[in-house]
Scaffold this motif. Structure first.
Motif, mmCIF file in Angstrom:
data_model
loop_
_atom_site.group_PDB
_atom_site.id
_atom_site.type_symbol
_atom_site.label_atom_id
_atom_site.label_comp_id
_atom_site.label_asym_id
_atom_site.label_seq_id
_atom_site.Cartn_x
_atom_site.Cartn_y
_atom_site.Cartn_z
ATOM 1 N N SER A 7 0.946 -1.261 -0.022
ATOM 2 C CA SER A 7 0.040 0.012 0.003
ATOM 3 C C SER A 7 0.796 1.210 0.074
ATOM 4 N N ARG A 8 1.971 1.237 0.666
ATOM 5 C CA ARG A 8 2.813 2.463 0.655
ATOM 6 C C ARG A 8 3.617 2.727 -0.678
ATOM 7 N N ALA A 9 3.677 1.668 -1.591
ATOM 8 C CA ALA A 9 4.180 1.809 -2.960
ATOM 9 C C ALA A 9 3.277 2.640 -3.679
ATOM 10 N N PHE A 10 1.942 2.612 -3.395
ATOM 11 C CA PHE A 10 1.077 3.283 -4.319
ATOM 12 C C PHE A 10 0.879 4.674 -3.778
ATOM 13 N N ILE A 11 0.383 5.369 -4.553
ATOM 14 C CA ILE A 11 0.045 7.037 -4.264
ATOM 15 C C ILE A 11 -0.430 7.168 -2.988
ATOM 16 N N ASP A 12 0.031 8.118 -2.137
ATOM 17 C CA ASP A 12 -0.273 8.529 -1.096
ATOM 18 C C ASP A 12 -1.918 9.269 -0.804
ATOM 19 N N VAL A 13 -2.832 8.487 -0.303
ATOM 20 C CA VAL A 13 -4.109 9.087 -0.442
ATOM 21 C C VAL A 13 -4.492 9.815 0.820
ATOM 22 N N ARG A 14 -3.543 10.115 1.694
ATOM 23 C CA ARG A 14 -4.076 10.480 3.183
ATOM 24 C C ARG A 14 -4.833 11.848 2.893
ATOM 25 N N PRO A 15 -4.263 12.668 2.045
ATOM 26 C CA PRO A 15 -5.049 13.947 2.054
ATOM 27 C C PRO A 15 -6.358 13.847 1.426
ATOM 28 N N LEU A 16 -6.829 12.775 0.799
ATOM 29 C CA LEU A 16 -8.175 12.739 0.539
ATOM 30 C C LEU A 16 -9.235 12.017 1.757
ATOM 31 N N ARG A 17 -8.260 11.546 2.660
ATOM 32 C CA ARG A 17 -8.969 10.994 3.728
ATOM 33 C C ARG A 17 -9.165 11.919 4.722
ATOM 34 N N THR A 18 -8.148 12.793 5.081
ATOM 35 C CA THR A 18 -8.028 13.689 6.252
ATOM 36 C C THR A 18 -8.826 15.089 5.923
ATOM 37 N N SER A 19 -8.805 15.421 4.760
ATOM 38 C CA SER A 19 -9.261 16.725 4.314
ATOM 39 C C SER A 19 -10.360 16.848 3.434
ATOM 40 N N PRO A 20 -11.729 16.916 4.053
ATOM 41 C CA PRO A 20 -12.749 17.010 3.117
ATOM 42 C C PRO A 20 -12.816 18.055 2.145
#
Length: 415
Positions: A7-20
């Protein structure tokens, strides 16, 4: 590889989860980008259909490039004096109105080609107005450790629309005509407006820009004086002005690959596939913490792959090398954007983003001119190989003279 490591190899999607707010912004801009690529193809088709003249299709490039460069310089200074959210919304509404007018003339079909070019130039001016304002959104909406991931998400969605948009435009043009294509683009601006409307007010954080030319000159002084930002933009110019290959593709295809139209059509697709793939797998890159090193290596991969492409005689090997080149370029662009936003004070970010937009727009166009002229004096193969070698030399010079780009972690400046 463990599931966590995969999962860490793919694009980091944290911004989509943490910032509506960021999530809505990305969705809106993605849909609007799709419409923008549809309009780009539609305008080219319409101008050619109206004139059957390469001079007029060339004039279309001028109608897009001149406003982008001219307006961006002063729009950057304005973005550092006002609420960036309101400025972006103004640009979005203006571009939507121009798209609606293009739709009207597309349905009526009774205008001169100059009217189409004027509408394109005005729409590009509004886009140039909004671009410097949009450049501050990611660093203002996301924590510092998610800035690179946010930029990667914007980049991969834009690249995906670059692949999908022209194909959708071709289908819509064939079934319903140019008016419907322009109308669909107009509708996409609604989502872009909605995505940005929910943003908080984003005035400059620090001393506001001086008005007019003085503010522009202040931004240029920062660009020339800050070594990391200057090095980032010079690296981008090395990859575009010195080695941009697109204008050479038809000639190289004729010289090396039998002038097969199927091969020519795959050249651009190969670059885009490499870019999308690299960005989709950018998780380790955005977490690496050394964007300067990533940028230099990515630009070096771009130049080296183009040299090898110029030497290759196998179409499949050539396409594979273009995929590698597209991946290197994508990594370099992502790292460059990260460097610019981390190192630039918010009070100057509008002007620096404007310069970045100009480099990104003018560099490839000038690179196509350079490559075409050199190919006319020599050959497509020689122009391609020398361009790649010049890119490698320039990137090496930037790396040797800018140690700040090789630092383990970037140190942001303060206003």
């Amino acid at each position: 590889m463990s599931p966590t490591g995969l999962s860490r190899a793919f694009i980091d999607v944290r911004p989509l989860r943490t910032s509506p707010v960021f999530r809505r912004l990305v969705i809106g801009r993605t849909v609007s980008t799709l419409g923008g690529f549809m309009t780009m193809v539609t305008v080219m088709y319409q101008v050619w259909d109206m004139t059957h003249s390469t001079a007029w299709t060339g004039a279309l490039g001028v109608a897009q490039a001149v406003p982008m460069v001219g307006v961006s310089l002063f729009a950057g200074a304005w973005a550092d004096r006002t609420d960036r959210r309101r400025m972006y919304l103004t640009g979005t509404v203006g571009a939507a109105v121009c798209s609606a007018l293009l739709a009207v003339q597309g349905f009526t079909g009774h205008v001169h080609v100059v009217v189409v070019l004027v509408l394109v130039a005005v729409q590009t001016s509004f886009a140039a107005l909004g671009a410097p304002a949009a450049g501050v959104f990611v660093p203002r909406l996301l924590p510092k450790d998610q800035v690179a991931a946010g930029l990667a998400l914007q980049q991969v969605t834009g690249q995906a629309m670059m692949l999908v948009g022209p194909a959708v435009a071709g289908v819509v043009l064939g079934w319903w005509g140019i008016g419907v294509c322009y109308l669909l683009d107009t509708l996409t601006f609604g989502l872009s407006f909605y995505g940005a409307y929910g943003l908080p007010a984003l005035p400059p954080d620090g001393e506001k820009s001086r008005p007019g030319v003085h503010g522009v000159l202040d931004g240029l002084r920062f660009l020339t004086g800050h070594r990391a930002v200057r090095g980032a933009l010079l690296t981008d110019l090395a990859a575009t002005f010195l080695s941009f290959p697109v204008s050479l593709f038809p000639l190289v295809n004729a010289e090396r690959f039998g002038d097969d139209p199927r091969t020519l059509g795959l050249f651009l697709s190969a670059l885009a596939v490499g870019g999308v793939t690299a960005t989709a797998l950018s998780g380790p890159v955005t977490r690496f913490g050394r964007p300067g090193l990533v940028m230099l290596c990515g630009a070096g991969v771009w130049g080296a792959a183009l040299v090898l492409f110029g030497l290759s005689t196998s179409p499949w090997l050539g396409l594979g090398l273009l995929v590698v080149a597209g991946a290197g370029d994508s990594a370099s662009v992502l790292a460059r954007s990260t460097i610019v936003r981390i190192h630039t004070p918010d009070a100057l970010l509008g002007r620096v983003t404007a310069a970045e937009v100009i480099v990104g727009q003018a560099g490839p166009n000038l690179g196509n001119v350079r490559g075409g002229l050199l190919a006319g004096w020599t050959s497509g193969t020689v122009s391609l190989i020398t361009g790649g070698l010049m890119c490698l030399a320039a990137v090496g010079a930037v790396a040797a003279t800018t140690p700040e780009l090789r630092e383990e972690s970037p140190r942001p400046v303060t206003p």
